[in-house]
Motif scaffolding. Structure first.
Motif, PDB file in Angstrom:
ATOM      1  N   MET A   1     -84.842  -1.445-158.365  1.00 30.29           N
ATOM      2  CA  MET A   1     -86.028  -2.241-158.086  1.00 30.29           C
ATOM      3  C   MET A   1     -87.091  -1.391-157.375  1.00 30.29           C
ATOM      4  O   MET A   1     -88.279  -1.452-157.696  1.00 30.29           O
ATOM      5  N   MET A   2     -86.654  -0.542-156.433  1.00 29.08           N
ATOM      6  CA  MET A   2     -87.589   0.320-155.707  1.00 29.08           C
ATOM      7  C   MET A   2     -88.210   1.353-156.645  1.00 29.08           C
ATOM      8  O   MET A   2     -89.366   1.740-156.483  1.00 29.08           O
TER       9      MET A   2
ATOM     10  N   GLY B   1     -92.201   1.992-157.599  1.00 28.42           N
ATOM     11  CA  GLY B   1     -92.764   3.299-157.264  1.00 28.42           C
ATOM     12  C   GLY B   1     -92.456   3.770-155.843  1.00 28.42           C
ATOM     13  O   GLY B   1     -93.045   4.747-155.372  1.00 28.42           O
ATOM     14  N   ILE B   2     -91.534   3.103-155.170  1.00 30.19           N
ATOM     15  CA  ILE B   2     -91.173   3.498-153.797  1.00 30.19           C
ATOM     16  C   ILE B   2     -90.279   4.739-153.834  1.00 30.19           C
ATOM     17  O   ILE B   2     -90.410   5.637-153.010  1.00 30.19           O
ATOM     18  N   VAL B   3     -89.359   4.773-154.785  1.00 29.23           N
ATOM     19  CA  VAL B   3     -88.522   5.948-155.033  1.00 29.23           C
ATOM     20  C   VAL B   3     -88.701   6.318-156.497  1.00 29.23           C
ATOM     21  O   VAL B   3     -89.287   5.560-157.268  1.00 29.23           O
ATOM     22  N   GLU B   4     -88.172   7.483-156.848  1.00 27.98           N
ATOM     23  CA  GLU B   4     -88.174   7.887-158.253  1.00 27.98           C
ATOM     24  C   GLU B   4     -86.744   8.235-158.643  1.00 27.98           C
ATOM     25  O   GLU B   4     -86.051   8.936-157.899  1.00 27.98           O
ATOM     26  N   ILE B   5     -86.303   7.688-159.768  1.00 27.97           N
ATOM     27  CA  ILE B   5     -84.977   8.021-160.293  1.00 27.97           C
ATOM     28  C   ILE B   5     -85.197   8.725-161.611  1.00 27.97           C
ATOM     29  O   ILE B   5     -85.791   8.172-162.540  1.00 27.97           O
ATOM     30  N   ASN B   6     -84.745   9.980-161.674  1.00 26.32           N
ATOM     31  CA  ASN B   6     -84.940  10.797-162.858  1.00 26.32           C
ATOM     32  C   ASN B   6     -83.603  11.427-163.213  1.00 26.32           C
ATOM     33  O   ASN B   6     -83.063  12.205-162.434  1.00 26.32           O
ATOM     34  N   GLN B   7     -83.052  11.083-164.377  1.00 31.14           N
ATOM     35  CA  GLN B   7     -81.746  11.565-164.828  1.00 31.14           C
ATOM     36  C   GLN B   7     -80.681  11.320-163.750  1.00 31.14           C
ATOM     37  O   GLN B   7     -79.918  12.207-163.386  1.00 31.14           O
ATOM     38  N   HIS B   8     -80.668  10.106-163.224  1.00 30.63           N
ATOM     39  CA  HIS B   8     -79.720   9.632-162.207  1.00 30.63           C
ATOM     40  C   HIS B   8     -79.897  10.310-160.851  1.00 30.63           C
ATOM     41  O   HIS B   8     -79.114  10.056-159.935  1.00 30.63           O
ATOM     42  N   LYS B   9     -80.916  11.173-160.698  1.00 30.19           N
ATOM     43  CA  LYS B   9     -81.178  11.820-159.411  1.00 30.19           C
ATOM     44  C   LYS B   9     -82.235  11.023-158.676  1.00 30.19           C
ATOM     45  O   LYS B   9     -83.193  10.517-159.266  1.00 30.19           O
ATOM     46  N   LEU B  10     -82.048  10.896-157.359  1.00 28.99           N
ATOM     47  CA  LEU B  10     -82.930  10.098-156.524  1.00 28.99           C
ATOM     48  C   LEU B  10     -83.931  10.993-155.813  1.00 28.99           C
ATOM     49  O   LEU B  10     -83.561  11.981-155.189  1.00 28.99           O
ATOM     50  N   PHE B  11     -85.214  10.619-155.919  1.00 32.38           N
ATOM     51  CA  PHE B  11     -86.279  11.326-155.234  1.00 32.38           C
ATOM     52  C   PHE B  11     -87.022  10.353-154.337  1.00 32.38           C
ATOM     53  O   PHE B  11     -87.298   9.226-154.717  1.00 32.38           O
ATOM     54  N   TYR B  12     -87.337  10.821-153.126  1.00 30.43           N
ATOM     55  CA  TYR B  12     -88.102   9.986-152.183  1.00 30.43           C
ATOM     56  C   TYR B  12     -89.025  10.896-151.376  1.00 30.43           C
ATOM     57  O   TYR B  12     -88.639  11.958-150.940  1.00 30.43           O
TER      58      TYR B  12
END
Length: 198
Positions: free
Chosen positions: A182-183, A187-198
């Motif tokens: 949901m985040m 646009g609060i976090v980014e999930i790219n190829q199951h990796k979490l970016f914040y």
């Protein structure tokens, strides 16, 4: 807290290699040493009767862990375990106390670091008790960046599993996965190829 390695070695510190998953100390062991990470990372956690972990903190290169009980002659309140193959510098309590006496600037920096940890722990506890899952996760991610000296405006990969985030925030892993999704949509976090970016 990071003490110059040369000072620690001069006062008799030694290094020890720990394999991933190896325990550095157990909950209720007597607190006898100061630990500082040269390479790798460590988690400190408690486990309940059902085997559920509650992670007290993550520590990386240059950081120390497990200091508070050294100053009050208590046992370790949590277990410390290597999250990956790690090299950790270790010095006994008596020598650490002499270093703090000999180097007032280290002593002052040490006190400031301990106060910051206590402050962060109080904020983390408040977030866990009072807030919704998205707020808990966001507060933890912000705290993680602050602890690792990453500017809040910089987006970086968070090298933690969803389970580890759940163990720190007191949420179920399913809740963490759903909330992060949901985040990501907001646009609060980014999930790219199951990796979490914040």
């Amino acid at each position: 807290m990071q003490i110059d390695e040369n000072i620690l070695f001069t006062w008799g510190a030694v290094t020890k290699r720990y394999n991933k998953g190896e325990v550095i100390f157990y909950e209720d062991d007597p607190a006898t040493c100061y630990f500082q990470i040269i390479s790798g990372s460590v988690k400190m956690y408690n486990t309940n009767e059902d085997g559920k972990e509650f992670i007290q903190g993550f520590f990386g290169i240059g950081q120390s862990f497990g200091e508070p009980p050294l100053f009050i002659d208590e046992t370790y309140p949590a277990q410390a375990e290597a999250l990956e193959d790690s090299v950790i510098l270790k010095i006994n309590k008596e020598k650490l106390l002499k270093i703090l006496e000999e180097y007032p600037s280290i002593h002052q920096h040490f006190l400031k670091s301990m106060a910051q940890r206590i402050h962060n722990k109080a904020i983390q506890s408040r977030q866990i008790i009072n807030q919704k899952p998205d707020h808990r996760i966001k507060a933890f991610l912000s705290s993680y960046k602050k602890q690792n000296n990453i500017p809040n405006e910089d987006k970086v990969q968070i090298p933690l599993t969803r389970q580890q985030i759940a163990d720190v925030t007191g949420l179920r892993v399913e809740t963490v996965i759903r909330t992060l999704s949901m985040m990501n949509k907001k646009g609060i976090v980014e999930i790219n190829q199951h990796k979490l970016f914040y």
